[in-house]
Design a protein around this motif. Structure first.
Motif, PDB file in Angstrom:
ATOM      1  N   ILE A  11       2.500  -2.467  -1.831  1.00 24.88           N
ATOM      2  CA  ILE A  11       2.433  -1.105  -2.358  1.00 24.88           C
ATOM      3  C   ILE A  11       2.752  -0.162  -1.214  1.00 24.88           C
ATOM      4  O   ILE A  11       2.011  -0.102  -0.231  1.00 24.88           O
ATOM      5  CB  ILE A  11       1.031  -0.806  -2.924  1.00 24.88           C
ATOM      6  CG1 ILE A  11       0.742  -1.728  -4.102  1.00 24.88           C
ATOM      7  CG2 ILE A  11       0.927   0.656  -3.335  1.00 24.88           C
ATOM      8  CD1 ILE A  11      -0.657  -1.622  -4.642  1.00 24.88           C
ATOM      9  N   GLY A  12       3.843   0.560  -1.327  1.00 19.67           N
ATOM     10  CA  GLY A  12       4.217   1.530  -0.313  1.00 19.67           C
ATOM     11  C   GLY A  12       3.445   2.832  -0.483  1.00 19.67           C
ATOM     12  O   GLY A  12       2.782   3.057  -1.502  1.00 19.67           O
ATOM     13  N   SER A  13       3.540   3.691   0.501  1.00 22.21           N
ATOM     14  CA  SER A  13       2.820   4.962   0.475  1.00 22.21           C
ATOM     15  C   SER A  13       3.237   5.843  -0.698  1.00 22.21           C
ATOM     16  O   SER A  13       2.389   6.467  -1.339  1.00 22.21           O
ATOM     17  CB  SER A  13       3.045   5.725   1.782  1.00 22.21           C
ATOM     18  OG  SER A  13       2.522   4.997   2.859  1.00 22.21           O
ATOM     19  N   VAL A  39      -5.506  -0.417  -3.333  1.00 25.04           N
ATOM     20  CA  VAL A  39      -5.425  -1.465  -2.316  1.00 25.04           C
ATOM     21  C   VAL A  39      -4.230  -2.356  -2.628  1.00 25.04           C
ATOM     22  O   VAL A  39      -3.760  -2.407  -3.758  1.00 25.04           O
ATOM     23  CB  VAL A  39      -6.721  -2.313  -2.243  1.00 25.04           C
ATOM     24  CG1 VAL A  39      -7.914  -1.460  -1.835  1.00 25.04           C
ATOM     25  CG2 VAL A  39      -6.994  -3.024  -3.557  1.00 25.04           C
ATOM     26  N   ASP A  40      -3.747  -3.054  -1.610  1.00 23.81           N
ATOM     27  CA  ASP A  40      -2.645  -3.991  -1.840  1.00 23.81           C
ATOM     28  C   ASP A  40      -3.202  -5.334  -2.295  1.00 23.81           C
ATOM     29  O   ASP A  40      -4.421  -5.485  -2.476  1.00 23.81           O
ATOM     30  CB  ASP A  40      -1.748  -4.108  -0.607  1.00 23.81           C
ATOM     31  CG  ASP A  40      -2.439  -4.707   0.600  1.00 23.81           C
ATOM     32  OD1 ASP A  40      -3.536  -5.305   0.463  1.00 23.81           O
ATOM     33  OD2 ASP A  40      -1.873  -4.598   1.702  1.00 23.81           O
ATOM     34  N   THR A  44      -6.233  -4.656   1.247  1.00 26.50           N
ATOM     35  CA  THR A  44      -6.149  -3.657   2.310  1.00 26.50           C
ATOM     36  C   THR A  44      -5.975  -2.273   1.700  1.00 26.50           C
ATOM     37  O   THR A  44      -5.118  -2.067   0.837  1.00 26.50           O
ATOM     38  CB  THR A  44      -4.963  -3.952   3.248  1.00 26.50           C
ATOM     39  OG1 THR A  44      -5.139  -5.265   3.788  1.00 26.50           O
ATOM     40  CG2 THR A  44      -4.887  -2.942   4.382  1.00 26.50           C
ATOM     41  N   LEU A  45      -6.778  -1.330   2.144  1.00 22.74           N
ATOM     42  CA  LEU A  45      -6.737   0.036   1.630  1.00 22.74           C
ATOM     43  C   LEU A  45      -5.371   0.668   1.871  1.00 22.74           C
ATOM     44  O   LEU A  45      -4.851   0.651   2.979  1.00 22.74           O
ATOM     45  CB  LEU A  45      -7.818   0.874   2.311  1.00 22.74           C
ATOM     46  CG  LEU A  45      -7.903   2.342   1.905  1.00 22.74           C
ATOM     47  CD1 LEU A  45      -8.324   2.472   0.448  1.00 22.74           C
ATOM     48  CD2 LEU A  45      -8.871   3.074   2.811  1.00 22.74           C
ATOM     49  N   VAL A  67     -11.203  -3.805  -3.987  1.00 27.57           N
ATOM     50  CA  VAL A  67     -11.064  -5.000  -3.144  1.00 27.57           C
ATOM     51  C   VAL A  67     -11.507  -6.235  -3.912  1.00 27.57           C
ATOM     52  O   VAL A  67     -10.824  -7.277  -3.885  1.00 27.57           O
ATOM     53  CB  VAL A  67     -11.853  -4.843  -1.826  1.00 27.57           C
ATOM     54  CG1 VAL A  67     -11.923  -6.162  -1.072  1.00 27.57           C
ATOM     55  CG2 VAL A  67     -11.222  -3.766  -0.963  1.00 27.57           C
ATOM     56  N   SER A  68     -12.614  -6.153  -4.643  1.00 29.14           N
ATOM     57  CA  SER A  68     -13.080  -7.326  -5.379  1.00 29.14           C
ATOM     58  C   SER A  68     -12.124  -7.704  -6.502  1.00 29.14           C
ATOM     59  O   SER A  68     -12.024  -8.879  -6.865  1.00 29.14           O
ATOM     60  CB  SER A  68     -14.490  -7.106  -5.926  1.00 29.14           C
ATOM     61  OG  SER A  68     -14.499  -6.134  -6.930  1.00 29.14           O
ATOM     62  N   ALA A  69     -11.375  -6.745  -7.027  1.00 27.49           N
ATOM     63  CA  ALA A  69     -10.420  -7.029  -8.093  1.00 27.49           C
ATOM     64  C   ALA A  69      -9.224  -7.837  -7.591  1.00 27.49           C
ATOM     65  O   ALA A  69      -8.531  -8.476  -8.385  1.00 27.49           O
ATOM     66  CB  ALA A  69      -9.934  -5.730  -8.726  1.00 27.49           C
ATOM     67  N   THR A  70      -8.987  -7.826  -6.296  1.00 25.30           N
ATOM     68  CA  THR A  70      -7.852  -8.586  -5.750  1.00 25.30           C
ATOM     69  C   THR A  70      -8.160 -10.076  -5.665  1.00 25.30           C
ATOM     70  O   THR A  70      -7.258 -10.872  -5.435  1.00 25.30           O
ATOM     71  CB  THR A  70      -7.430  -8.080  -4.351  1.00 25.30           C
ATOM     72  OG1 THR A  70      -8.496  -8.304  -3.427  1.00 25.30           O
ATOM     73  CG2 THR A  70      -7.036  -6.630  -4.394  1.00 25.30           C
ATOM     74  N   GLY A  71      -9.415 -10.415  -5.861  1.00 33.13           N
ATOM     75  CA  GLY A  71      -9.788 -11.830  -5.892  1.00 33.13           C
ATOM     76  C   GLY A  71     -10.127 -12.307  -4.560  1.00 33.13           C
ATOM     77  O   GLY A  71     -10.268 -13.273  -4.050  1.00 33.13           O
TER      78      GLY A  71
END
Length: 71
Positions: A11-13, A39-40, A44-45, A67-71
């Motif tokens: 994910i870019g800015s 987050v990516d 990472t934020l 963050v928790s959704a990213t697994g």
């Protein structure tokens, strides 16, 4: 954009800003003051936005949830 080491799209800015804008627009339409965290794939934020009226705790909670959704 692809992260060559992980094989995930990053994910870019610019995309993160568009995602924040869309989420903020929806929250405003619903009359909610929220914190929005992007987050990516690695957790990472990338972007964090706390709307006026939202508490600092909301910002921390939104990052934890993202963050928790990213697994």
């Amino acid at each position: 954009m692809r992260d060559a080491t992980q094989g995930f799209a990053t994910i870019g800015s610019a995309l993160a800003r568009r995602m924040i804008a869309a989420a903020r627009s929806r929250a405003e339409a619903l009359g909610h003051a929220v914190s929005i965290c992007i987050v990516d794939a690695g957790g990472t934020l990338k972007a964090l936005h706390r709307m006026d009226g939202s508490t600092g705790a909301h910002a921390r909670e939104s990052e934890d949830k993202a963050v928790s959704a990213t697994g």
